[in-house]
Design a protein around this motif. Structure first.
Motif, PDB file in Angstrom:
ATOM      1  N   PHE A  69       0.819  -1.216   0.000  1.00 42.36           N
ATOM      2  CA  PHE A  69       0.000   0.000   0.000  1.00 42.36           C
ATOM      3  C   PHE A  69       0.852   1.265   0.000  1.00 42.36           C
ATOM      4  O   PHE A  69       1.988   1.272   0.500  1.00 42.36           O
ATOM      5  N   ASP A  70       0.261   2.347  -0.489  1.00 46.29           N
ATOM      6  CA  ASP A  70       0.885   3.669  -0.393  1.00 46.29           C
ATOM      7  C   ASP A  70       0.332   4.462   0.792  1.00 46.29           C
ATOM      8  O   ASP A  70       0.919   5.464   1.189  1.00 46.29           O
ATOM      9  N   CYS A  71      -0.814   4.038   1.324  1.00 43.59           N
ATOM     10  CA  CYS A  71      -1.369   4.704   2.510  1.00 43.59           C
ATOM     11  C   CYS A  71      -2.212   3.720   3.296  1.00 43.59           C
ATOM     12  O   CYS A  71      -2.586   2.667   2.788  1.00 43.59           O
ATOM     13  N   TRP A  72      -2.470   4.080   4.558  1.00 45.14           N
ATOM     14  CA  TRP A  72      -3.371   3.303   5.393  1.00 45.14           C
ATOM     15  C   TRP A  72      -4.639   4.130   5.625  1.00 45.14           C
ATOM     16  O   TRP A  72      -5.409   4.346   4.697  1.00 45.14           O
ATOM     17  N   GLU A  73      -4.839   4.586   6.843  1.00 45.35           N
ATOM     18  CA  GLU A  73      -6.073   5.312   7.164  1.00 45.35           C
ATOM     19  C   GLU A  73      -5.977   6.807   6.880  1.00 45.35           C
ATOM     20  O   GLU A  73      -6.994   7.505   6.854  1.00 45.35           O
ATOM     21  N   TYR A 116      -6.658   4.971  -1.292  1.00 44.86           N
ATOM     22  CA  TYR A 116      -7.004   3.740  -0.570  1.00 44.86           C
ATOM     23  C   TYR A 116      -7.411   3.980   0.886  1.00 44.86           C
ATOM     24  O   TYR A 116      -8.003   3.082   1.510  1.00 44.86           O
ATOM     25  N   HIS A 117      -7.142   5.153   1.444  1.00 43.75           N
ATOM     26  CA  HIS A 117      -7.534   5.392   2.836  1.00 43.75           C
ATOM     27  C   HIS A 117      -9.049   5.252   3.021  1.00 43.75           C
ATOM     28  O   HIS A 117      -9.525   4.962   4.124  1.00 43.75           O
ATOM     29  N   LEU A 118      -9.825   5.449   1.950  1.00 42.93           N
ATOM     30  CA  LEU A 118     -11.280   5.295   2.030  1.00 42.93           C
ATOM     31  C   LEU A 118     -11.688   3.836   2.256  1.00 42.93           C
ATOM     32  O   LEU A 118     -12.785   3.572   2.745  1.00 42.93           O
ATOM     33  N   TYR A 119     -10.817   2.917   1.908  1.00 43.87           N
ATOM     34  CA  TYR A 119     -11.177   1.496   1.928  1.00 43.87           C
ATOM     35  C   TYR A 119     -10.342   0.685   2.918  1.00 43.87           C
ATOM     36  O   TYR A 119     -10.608  -0.503   3.118  1.00 43.87           O
ATOM     37  N   PHE A 120      -9.341   1.304   3.527  1.00 43.51           N
ATOM     38  CA  PHE A 120      -8.369   0.554   4.308  1.00 43.51           C
ATOM     39  C   PHE A 120      -9.017  -0.284   5.409  1.00 43.51           C
ATOM     40  O   PHE A 120      -8.709  -1.477   5.560  1.00 43.51           O
ATOM     41  N   LYS A 121      -9.901   0.316   6.202  1.00 39.34           N
ATOM     42  CA  LYS A 121     -10.482  -0.411   7.337  1.00 39.34           C
ATOM     43  C   LYS A 121     -11.256  -1.652   6.901  1.00 39.34           C
ATOM     44  O   LYS A 121     -11.231  -2.685   7.571  1.00 39.34           O
ATOM     45  N   ASP A 122     -11.939  -1.552   5.780  1.00 36.31           N
ATOM     46  CA  ASP A 122     -12.787  -2.657   5.330  1.00 36.31           C
ATOM     47  C   ASP A 122     -12.046  -3.673   4.471  1.00 36.31           C
ATOM     48  O   ASP A 122     -12.442  -4.844   4.425  1.00 36.31           O
ATOM     49  N   TRP A 123     -10.972  -3.250   3.803  1.00 37.80           N
ATOM     50  CA  TRP A 123     -10.381  -4.102   2.781  1.00 37.80           C
ATOM     51  C   TRP A 123      -8.915  -4.460   3.002  1.00 37.80           C
ATOM     52  O   TRP A 123      -8.407  -5.380   2.343  1.00 37.80           O
ATOM     53  N   ALA A 124      -8.218  -3.783   3.893  1.00 41.58           N
ATOM     54  CA  ALA A 124      -6.768  -3.989   3.996  1.00 41.58           C
ATOM     55  C   ALA A 124      -6.414  -5.442   4.324  1.00 41.58           C
ATOM     56  O   ALA A 124      -5.485  -6.008   3.723  1.00 41.58           O
TER      57      ALA A 124
END
Length: 449
Positions: free
Chosen positions: A393-397, A405-413
């Motif tokens: 990844f390039d970002c987390w939350e 990807y921060h929009l999806y991190f919690k649900d998809w990481a």
């Protein structure tokens, strides 16, 4: 005099070019042709890249079997629609995305399923689609994947019209800005159709580790997950063979028979020893092939193949990095996934050329910045002898652009990370995993001294 001078120059140039030796690249792959394959899923897929229709822009009911797509463009995958756009100084992609718009696009493919597929399991696999993909078969929704760099598979079997017409539809939404580099848009990686018997090895279902490696002997632990998706219990055994780069058998093992109930699975663990193994290294990237045959009622129900390499390495705070007991420096670069003027649509030769140039200039390592690469990248790194830091990844939350990807991190990481590791874990070139690039919130999550 002028003619003599010109002839002399031509002679000198010809001697120079004759004296330059042709560059030799180490080709140590096993005898099976690996170019453009689904090596991560057992070499079982058929290319499903031909015969697609494409529409740039949103439509209503594009997933419907009866939708009229006759005016759509004919395309062959992999396909990146952004690279065909005109440059737009006001593009939400910005300078990082090359001022090339994304937006929404639709793909459809009409195909006939042969009658002999009856009783089989049929899967479609996407190496990557950028981004927010949604997939339907015959109007039935299969699922969505927001991350444009993940590989994924869907089971088509319950919805197929055996012997008749079928329509698969894919909607892509590249809602820029969501990237700090050129991402491309669309089904920009290969697509596979995999047809299997009900008893088969799971998707990316073979895991090879090498717990003991020396120059005299090496042990491969082959862990294989077998599914029984039939309606009755089956007695299953595995024959697993290791072959050298010439395709010759060097070791094998036959497992004990296991009774797998309907709808269940079993993980087979086999330890196989190879004497005097060739060790994988940047200057001698020797590859073996592991082949597992799933035997049901005395017949081979599935064959799964994976490349592998024997190597061991160590990181030491005093002596640094060593591979196969030899200290060495990692001389690497960050390499993004695009192919310059070709865009993001994967092209085997273009990827291979990039990596050969890296090798020629002295690199022995690659970082897949900043996302899971196309699977072919790792196959080529295995073969050329390039060590890999495989990045997720390039970002987390905390985001770096508005729609990343921060929009999806919690649900998809977790799902994306598991799929990523499961896909790439058998490559000898992969020596490090990266779970994030320049993660801004990370220091805030560490205890303060």
């Amino acid at each position: 005099m002028k003619k003599r001078a010109i002839l002399s120059m031509l002679l000198v140039l010809s001697l120079i070019f004759v004296s330059i030796p042709e560059l030799q690249y180490p080709v140590m792959a096993a005898s099976i042709e690996l170019k453009g394959t689904d090596i991560y899923n057992g070499l079982r897929g058929q290319s499903f890249n031909e015969g697609w229709k494409f529409n740039k822009g949103d439509v209503s009911n594009g997933q419907s079997v009866n939708y009229n797509d006759s005016n759509w463009s004919d395309v062959t995958l992999p396909h990146d629609w952004s690279i065909f756009n005109s440059f737009n100084q006001w593009s939400p992609a910005g300078d990082g995305g090359g001022y090339l718009d994304g937006g929404i696009g639709w793909y459809r493919k009409t195909f006939t399923v042969p009658s002999n597929y009856s009783g089989k399991k049929v899967f479609i696999g996407f190496d990557g689609a950028y981004m927010n993909s949604q997939v339907w078969i015959n109007g039935n929704f299969l699922g969505s994947r927001p991350y444009g760099y993940s590989s994924f598979e869907y089971d088509l079997t319950p919805y197929l019209n055996i012997g008749g017409k079928n329509v698969i539809a894919v909607k892509i939404n590249n809602n820029q800005p969501n990237s700090r580099w050129y991402s491309g848009s669309g089904i920009y990686r290969n697509v596979w159709l995999t047809v299997l018997d009900p008893v088969h090895v799971d998707y990316c279902g073979m895991f090879i580790t090498t717990p003991k490696v020396s120059r005299d002997s090496a042990t491969a632990n082959v862990s294989t997950k077998v599914l029984n998706q039939s309606n009755s219990a089956k007695a299953v055994s595995l024959k697993t063979t290791i072959m050298d780069a010439s395709g010759n058998q060097v070791a094998s093992d036959i497992s004990s028979t296991v009774n797998i109930s309907a709808g269940s699975d079993n993980i087979f663990n086999q330890n196989i020893t190879v004497s005097n193994p060739h060790l994988w290294a940047p200057d001698s990237p020797y590859l073996y092939m592991v082949q597992t045959e799933v035997i049901v009622d005395g017949k081979v129900a599935d064959t799964y193949r994976s490349t592998m390499g024997f190597r061991y390495f160590n990181f030491n705070s005093t002596t640094g990095f060593s591979l196969n007991g030899v200290n060495m420096k990692m001389k690497g670069v960050c390499l993004h996934h695009d192919l310059g003027a070709l865009g993001a649509a994967v092209n085997y030769r273009a990827i291979e050329r990039q990596l050969q140039i890296m090798k020629e200039m002295g690199c022995n390592a690659i970082r897949t910045s900043h996302n899971p690469p196309d699977p072919q990248v790792l196959e080529i790194c295995d073969r050329l002898g390039l060590m890999v830091m495989d990045e997720a990844f390039d970002c987390w939350e905390t985001g770096k652009t508005a729609n990343d990807y921060h929009l999806y991190f919690k649900d998809w990481a977790k799902r994306d990370l598991q799929d990523f590791v499961k896909r790439d874990r058998n490559h000898p070139s992969v020596i490090m995993w990266s779970i994030g690039n320049e993660i801004p919130e990370l220091p805030l999550k560490l205890p303060q001294s």
